[in-house]
Each structure stands twice: as structure tokens, then as C-alpha cells.
Design a protein around this motif. Structure first.
Motif, PDB file in Angstrom:
ATOM      1  N   ASP A  29      33.304  24.256  49.110  1.00  0.00           N
ATOM      2  CA  ASP A  29      33.025  23.973  47.707  1.00  0.00           C
ATOM      3  C   ASP A  29      34.320  23.793  46.914  1.00  0.00           C
ATOM      4  O   ASP A  29      34.407  22.915  46.043  1.00  0.00           O
ATOM      5  CB  ASP A  29      32.192  25.102  47.086  1.00  0.00           C
ATOM      6  N   GLY A  30      35.320  24.633  47.221  1.00  0.00           N
ATOM      7  CA  GLY A  30      36.608  24.499  46.550  1.00  0.00           C
ATOM      8  C   GLY A  30      37.279  23.177  46.871  1.00  0.00           C
ATOM      9  O   GLY A  30      37.891  22.544  45.994  1.00  0.00           O
ATOM     10  N   LEU A  31      37.155  22.727  48.115  1.00  0.00           N
ATOM     11  CA  LEU A  31      37.729  21.431  48.501  1.00  0.00           C
ATOM     12  C   LEU A  31      37.009  20.283  47.804  1.00  0.00           C
ATOM     13  O   LEU A  31      37.635  19.307  47.374  1.00  0.00           O
ATOM     14  CB  LEU A  31      37.648  21.262  50.014  1.00  0.00           C
ATOM     15  N   ILE A  32      35.685  20.391  47.695  1.00  0.00           N
ATOM     16  CA  ILE A  32      34.921  19.349  47.001  1.00  0.00           C
ATOM     17  C   ILE A  32      35.355  19.261  45.537  1.00  0.00           C
ATOM     18  O   ILE A  32      35.554  18.165  44.993  1.00  0.00           O
ATOM     19  CB  ILE A  32      33.408  19.624  47.115  1.00  0.00           C
ATOM     20  N   ARG A  33      35.543  20.425  44.897  1.00  0.00           N
ATOM     21  CA  ARG A  33      36.004  20.419  43.503  1.00  0.00           C
ATOM     22  C   ARG A  33      37.378  19.767  43.383  1.00  0.00           C
ATOM     23  O   ARG A  33      37.621  18.964  42.466  1.00  0.00           O
ATOM     24  CB  ARG A  33      36.048  21.859  42.957  1.00  0.00           C
ATOM     25  N   GLU A  34      38.281  20.103  44.306  1.00  0.00           N
ATOM     26  CA  GLU A  34      39.636  19.555  44.245  1.00  0.00           C
ATOM     27  C   GLU A  34      39.612  18.043  44.445  1.00  0.00           C
ATOM     28  O   GLU A  34      40.300  17.292  43.732  1.00  0.00           O
ATOM     29  CB  GLU A  34      40.515  20.224  45.301  1.00  0.00           C
ATOM     30  N   CYS A  35      38.828  17.568  45.401  1.00  0.00           N
ATOM     31  CA  CYS A  35      38.743  16.126  45.641  1.00  0.00           C
ATOM     32  C   CYS A  35      38.086  15.415  44.464  1.00  0.00           C
ATOM     33  O   CYS A  35      38.470  14.277  44.117  1.00  0.00           O
ATOM     34  CB  CYS A  35      37.963  15.852  46.929  1.00  0.00           C
ATOM     35  N   SER A  36      37.122  16.066  43.833  1.00  0.00           N
ATOM     36  CA  SER A  36      36.481  15.469  42.659  1.00  0.00           C
ATOM     37  C   SER A  36      37.477  15.313  41.515  1.00  0.00           C
ATOM     38  O   SER A  36      37.482  14.293  40.805  1.00  0.00           O
ATOM     39  CB  SER A  36      35.295  16.335  42.216  1.00  0.00           C
ATOM     40  N   LEU A  37      38.339  16.308  41.342  1.00  0.00           N
ATOM     41  CA  LEU A  37      39.385  16.210  40.322  1.00  0.00           C
ATOM     42  C   LEU A  37      40.362  15.088  40.650  1.00  0.00           C
ATOM     43  O   LEU A  37      40.805  14.343  39.766  1.00  0.00           O
ATOM     44  CB  LEU A  37      40.135  17.544  40.206  1.00  0.00           C
ATOM     45  N   LEU A  38      40.707  14.943  41.936  1.00  0.00           N
ATOM     46  CA  LEU A  38      41.652  13.900  42.336  1.00  0.00           C
ATOM     47  C   LEU A  38      41.081  12.510  42.090  1.00  0.00           C
ATOM     48  O   LEU A  38      41.831  11.559  41.826  1.00  0.00           O
ATOM     49  CB  LEU A  38      42.027  14.072  43.810  1.00  0.00           C
ATOM     50  N   ARG A  39      39.773  12.378  42.176  1.00  0.00           N
ATOM     51  CA  ARG A  39      39.174  11.052  41.982  1.00  0.00           C
ATOM     52  C   ARG A  39      39.342  10.540  40.553  1.00  0.00           C
ATOM     53  O   ARG A  39      39.199   9.341  40.305  1.00  0.00           O
ATOM     54  CB  ARG A  39      37.682  11.096  42.338  1.00  0.00           C
ATOM     55  N   ALA A  40      39.664  11.463  39.628  1.00  0.00           N
ATOM     56  CA  ALA A  40      39.888  11.027  38.247  1.00  0.00           C
ATOM     57  C   ALA A  40      41.173  10.223  38.111  1.00  0.00           C
ATOM     58  O   ALA A  40      41.321   9.406  37.200  1.00  0.00           O
ATOM     59  CB  ALA A  40      39.924  12.240  37.325  1.00  0.00           C
ATOM     60  N   SER A  41      42.129  10.441  39.024  1.00  0.00           N
ATOM     61  CA  SER A  41      43.425   9.758  38.930  1.00  0.00           C
ATOM     62  C   SER A  41      43.770   8.939  40.174  1.00  0.00           C
ATOM     63  O   SER A  41      44.793   8.250  40.189  1.00  0.00           O
ATOM     64  CB  SER A  41      44.537  10.795  38.704  1.00  0.00           C
ATOM     65  N   HIS A  42      42.935   9.035  41.211  1.00  0.00           N
ATOM     66  CA  HIS A  42      43.214   8.299  42.449  1.00  0.00           C
ATOM     67  C   HIS A  42      41.924   7.680  42.986  1.00  0.00           C
ATOM     68  O   HIS A  42      40.832   8.221  42.778  1.00  0.00           O
ATOM     69  CB  HIS A  42      43.777   9.228  43.530  1.00  0.00           C
ATOM     70  N   ASP A  43      42.104   6.590  43.698  1.00  0.00           N
ATOM     71  CA  ASP A  43      41.017   6.035  44.501  1.00  0.00           C
ATOM     72  C   ASP A  43      41.137   6.675  45.882  1.00  0.00           C
ATOM     73  O   ASP A  43      42.083   6.378  46.620  1.00  0.00           O
ATOM     74  CB  ASP A  43      41.154   4.514  44.575  1.00  0.00           C
ATOM     75  N   ILE A  44      40.226   7.578  46.219  1.00  0.00           N
ATOM     76  CA  ILE A  44      40.302   8.242  47.521  1.00  0.00           C
ATOM     77  C   ILE A  44      39.810   7.267  48.584  1.00  0.00           C
ATOM     78  O   ILE A  44      38.610   6.989  48.700  1.00  0.00           O
ATOM     79  CB  ILE A  44      39.491   9.549  47.546  1.00  0.00           C
ATOM     80  N   ALA A  45      40.747   6.750  49.369  1.00  0.00           N
ATOM     81  CA  ALA A  45      40.423   5.750  50.386  1.00  0.00           C
ATOM     82  C   ALA A  45      39.838   6.388  51.635  1.00  0.00           C
ATOM     83  O   ALA A  45      39.039   5.773  52.347  1.00  0.00           O
ATOM     84  CB  ALA A  45      41.674   4.953  50.741  1.00  0.00           C
ATOM     85  N   GLY A  46      40.261   7.620  51.937  1.00  0.00           N
ATOM     86  CA  GLY A  46      39.777   8.279  53.143  1.00  0.00           C
ATOM     87  C   GLY A  46      40.218   9.727  53.198  1.00  0.00           C
ATOM     88  O   GLY A  46      41.122  10.143  52.462  1.00  0.00           O
ATOM     89  N   ILE A  47      39.575  10.478  54.077  1.00  0.00           N
ATOM     90  CA  ILE A  47      39.880  11.899  54.265  1.00  0.00           C
ATOM     91  C   ILE A  47      39.902  12.184  55.755  1.00  0.00           C
ATOM     92  O   ILE A  47      38.999  11.767  56.497  1.00  0.00           O
ATOM     93  CB  ILE A  47      38.821  12.806  53.589  1.00  0.00           C
ATOM     94  N   THR A  48      40.923  12.894  56.207  1.00  0.00           N
ATOM     95  CA  THR A  48      40.941  13.374  57.580  1.00  0.00           C
ATOM     96  C   THR A  48      41.649  14.724  57.600  1.00  0.00           C
ATOM     97  O   THR A  48      42.109  15.212  56.564  1.00  0.00           O
ATOM     98  CB  THR A  48      41.613  12.365  58.539  1.00  0.00           C
ATOM     99  N   GLY A  49      41.713  15.345  58.777  1.00  0.00           N
ATOM    100  CA  GLY A  49      42.304  16.677  58.871  1.00  0.00           C
ATOM    101  C   GLY A  49      42.980  16.885  60.206  1.00  0.00           C
ATOM    102  O   GLY A  49      42.909  16.043  61.105  1.00  0.00           O
ATOM    103  N   PHE A  50      43.633  18.030  60.324  1.00  0.00           N
ATOM    104  CA  PHE A  50      44.385  18.348  61.532  1.00  0.00           C
ATOM    105  C   PHE A  50      43.798  19.559  62.212  1.00  0.00           C
ATOM    106  O   PHE A  50      43.188  20.420  61.567  1.00  0.00           O
ATOM    107  CB  PHE A  50      45.850  18.618  61.190  1.00  0.00           C
ATOM    108  N   SER A  51      44.033  19.657  63.521  1.00  0.00           N
ATOM    109  CA  SER A  51      43.554  20.821  64.253  1.00  0.00           C
ATOM    110  C   SER A  51      44.373  22.046  63.877  1.00  0.00           C
ATOM    111  O   SER A  51      45.566  21.966  63.609  1.00  0.00           O
ATOM    112  CB  SER A  51      43.676  20.580  65.756  1.00  0.00           C
ATOM    113  N   ARG A  52      43.698  23.176  63.830  1.00  0.00           N
ATOM    114  CA  ARG A  52      44.368  24.469  63.731  1.00  0.00           C
ATOM    115  C   ARG A  52      43.919  25.256  64.945  1.00  0.00           C
ATOM    116  O   ARG A  52      43.562  24.682  65.964  1.00  0.00           O
ATOM    117  CB  ARG A  52      43.988  25.163  62.427  1.00  0.00           C
TER     118      ARG A  52
END
Length: 422
Positions: free
Chosen positions: A59-82
Motif C-alpha cells: 500500500d505504501g508503494l502504491i501511494r508513492e507511485c501515485s504521487l510520482l505520477r503527478a510529475s512523471h509518466d511512469i513507463a514501467g516498473i520492475t524490481g530486483f531479487s533480494r
């Protein structure tokens, strides 16, 4: 003008900068979301945008990405192994939420649980070692007796060979069980241990993009009882029939596990009964594998992965056919790295693609029997296998180092504290 952003969930000490650079070449603005951005030196060194956020909190990540969409066009999302590849599964969930291309997060999560993975592979008839799941020392001993010593003990969730050990007798079995259950190994969930048959034979892995096998590599390990890579050769020297057999088994893993979007790495052993699958990783193999693939066939797996992530068409066309090999520089003792030299001369040899040192002098070394044991690596490449091997050996022969053993047991234990690897 709004910038096109690539969101990276967590960083990666081996491949993080490679992803950032590839994203920038594609005209993207990389933004890293991490619980602790300070862990990744390249973020500060390259002045990259990073946001501190709990990456275990969807939920925290969704909120952060939603805030970023106000100033960026989010083209894609990926992640790394831990340690448990949770960031890659989390990225898949974010892709679903924001209607972006990405892997099936449920398939990734099932695959990252080695017990769940093995059950699905077994149900599909994919050849795997015998295995049992234990949660306590009594079960470990009982299941080892059923399977028959020697056995391999490994955490049911994890990567990078962390906590994996060959147990050849009852003493080693008890010792490693105590290590895994006694607080020295970091668990992100309740302890669950796989007790696994020790399958034996040459080791291979297949790198897959989508449903296409890009290449098959051969590798060997340092001395037992651990499984630390010593040398890898790409591509493996295989007959056409052997290559087809490994490729067919690897692709059958994708069908069994519901994979097939993006990169997959399949590890196998060629045993008396043919290829036996040891592990399926729903991601790219770590560095230096992408670099070796690019040297051997000209396919930049990282760039092509990002293209897929942002909804572009990738290009997996091979541009040449060479051989690459990497030798990992492995310490033979614990202690303090006094000095290391010869790397500059090695890097200057024709045919050497990279000499990378991971530790600086005066760094304490405590071997844990996993991927963190490396001092560095050397990569060679040429048009043929024999020439590559000869170049690699000449370079390795030039590199020397000195390690002073720790003066006391207490000092060694100080540096052997539990940790979270990438």
C-alpha cells in the motif's frame, strides 16, 4: 515536459547500475524505491533519484507511485531479487495495479518458494531431486535418513546459495541444522528447510527470455560443502541433442510454473538420468551473466528486459557467436585482505573484457559459503572456447593477494554477524 520514469523496486549491488544505465540510454528517468537506499553505493555516486519507502508495504508503494505520477509518466516498473526475490513479485503487483506490463506476481511468488516450486514441477513430470520439507531438527534428521546421506540442506526461501550446504554425514547435518535454526541465518518468515537429494553431474543453466532459450552455460563450484561459483563458460560445450534436451526441460518448467513473461533462469545438473532441475529463478541471473551473454551473442538482456517492461518490442536477434568465461576470485581463508595486485595488468591483456574487484584492501573477509564470498572476477571472451580459456588463465595468473587471519575468534565473529544480502 513530463519525463518518462522507470520505477525500480529496491536496488542491486551487481546489476543495479547496469539497469540504470540501460534505462537512461532508452531515454528513461530511473527512480529507485528502497527501504534503505544507502545500501546501494551507485545511487549516491551517480546522483540518482531514490525514495526511502518500506518495500514490504504494498500500500505504501502504491501511494508513492501515485504521487510520482503527478510529475512523471511512469513507463514501467520492475524490481530486483533480494534474499527471497520479494521485490520482483512486489513489482509485478504494482504493474497489475497500474495496468503496466509485468510478470504474474502469483507465479513469481510460487516459484520463489522452493517447496511450492518443486511440488509444481513434480506434478508436471519435470525431473527434480528427491526432497522433503522440515521445520525442526527432528524432521531434518528423519528426512535425511529417508533420502539417504549425503543430502543438501537449504532454506525454502532464499537466493545466492545463502544457507545452502552439502551435509555428508550426521555431524555435518546436525551442525548446519543448528546454524539454520539457531539464529545465525536470517529468516524473513518462519524457518522452513528443504532436505534434498544430492544430485550429481555437470552443472548447467539456461537463460530464457519469454519462451526463447537465449543460451546455456556450464559452471563449476569451489570446494564442498558449499556451492560458490568458481568458473562459468558461455555457451556450454554441448552436442545438438544435449542442447535440445536441456532447452526442452527448461521450457517445460515455464509451463509448470506459469512463467514465460520476461526473463527466467533455470539451473540443472546432467545426472545419470539426464537433466535434473535444481532451481527455477523467475528473473535474470545476476552479474556477470548478462555481461557474458552480450559478449557471446550480442544480446543485451538488461536493455531488452526494460523494453518489455515499458511495453516496447524487444530484439533478441543474435549478432555474433563467441565464447566468454568468468573466473571468480575466491579467498582461501578468513581474515583481513592486506593487498591485491596484478589486476591492472590482467585487465590490459587482449581478450579480457572485465576485471572487477569487489573488495578493497583492509576489508575483513568472513566466508559464508555463498555468493558474497567473492573477492572479484575476471571475464575473457574470444571467437572460440580454447582461446577464451587460455586468455582467462593468463589473466588470473597475474592476480595475487594476501589475507592475514583474524587474531582472535571474537574478531571473526564480529564480522560474521547476520546480514541481508541483495
Amino acid at each position: 515536459m513530463t519525463s518518462r520514469a522507470l520505477i525500480l523496486v529496491e536496488g542491486h549491488r551487481g546489476m543495479g547500475l547496469l539497469y540504470v544505465q540501460a534505462a537512461q540510454r532508452l531515454g528513461l528517468h530511473p527512480i529507485t524505491l528502497s527501504t534503505d537506499p544507502d545500501r546501494y553505493d551507485y545511487l549516491a555516486a551517480e546522483k540518482l533519484e531514490a525514495i526511502r519507502v518500506d518495500t514490504d508495504n504494498l500500500d505504501g508503494l502504491i501511494r508513492e507511485c501515485s504521487l510520482l505520477r503527478a510529475s512523471h509518466d511512469i513507463a514501467g516498473i520492475t524490481g530486483f531479487s533480494r534474499t527471497d526475490e520479494s521485490a520482483y513479485a512486489t513489482a509485478g503487483k504494482l504493474c497489475r495495479y497500474f495496468d503496466l506490463p509485468g510478470p504474474n506476481p502469483a507465479s513469481v511468488e510460487r516459484c520463489c518458494d522452493k517447496f511450492a516450486q518443486r511440488r509444481l514441477l513434480a506434478e508436471a513430470g519435470v525431473p527434480i531431486p528427491a526432497y522433503r520439507l522440515a521445520t525442526n531438527a527432528t524432521d531434518v534428521e528423519s528426512f535425511a535418513a529417508e533420502i539417504g546421506l549425503p543430502v543438501i540442506l537449504k532454506p525454502a526461501v532464499g537466493s545466492g546459495s545463502c544457507g545452502v550446504r552439502l551435509c555428508r554425514n550426521l555431524d555435518e547435518l546436525a551442525e548446519h541444522t543448528a546454524y539454520l535454526l539457531g539464529g545465525k541465518h536470517i529468516w524473513r518468515s518462519s524457518p522452513r528447510i528443504l532436505v534434498e537429494e544430492f544430485a550429481q553431474g555437470p552443472y548447467y543453466w539456461a537463460d530464457i527470455m519469454g519462451n526463447e532459450v537465449i543460451g546455456i552455460a556450464a559452471a563449476d563450484f569451489g570446494p564442498p560443502p558449499h556451492f560458490v561459483f568458481r568458473e562459468c563458460t558461455y555457451p556450454a560445450l554441448l552436442s545438438n541433442d544435449e542442447h535440445k534436451c536441456i532447452a526442452d526441460v527448461s521450457l517445460s518448467c515455464l509451463r509448470a510454473l506459469g512463467l514465460g513473461w520476461g526473463p527466467t533462469n533455470v539451473e540443472l545438473l546432467w545426472t545419470k538420468r539426464g537433466p535434473v532441475v535444481i532451481e527455477v529463478n523467475p528473473r535474470l541471473a545476476g552479474s556477470p551473466v548478462p555481461e557474458m551473454v552480450q559478449l557471446t551473442c550480442g544480446v543485451d538482456l538488461i536493455t531488452e528486459h526494460i523494453k518489455l517492461v515499458i511495453g516496447n518490442e524487444w530484439n533478441l536477434r543474435r549478432r555474433h557467436s563467441h565464447t566468454a568465461a568468468v573466473r571468480c576470485l575466491l579467498p582461501d581463508r578468513d581474515g583481513t585482505l592486506d593487498w591485491i595486485d596484478g589486476h591492472s595488468q590482467a585487465a590490459a591483456l587482449p581478450g579480457i573484457a572485465e576485471v572487477k574487484l569487489l573488495l578493497k584492501p583492509k576489508t575483513p573477509i568472513v566466508r559464508r559459503g555463498d555468493y558474497t564470498d567473492k573477492i572479484g572476477h575476471v571475464i575473457a571472451a574470444s571467437p572460440n572456447h580454447a582461446q577464451t580459456k587460455a586468455i582467462l588463465q593468463r589473466a588470473v595468473n597475474l592476480i595475487h593477494w594476501s589475507i592475514t587471519p583474524f587474531p582472535t575468534l571474537g574478531e571473526r565473529e564480529q564480522y560474521a554477524a547476520p546480514y541481508f544480502p541483495d
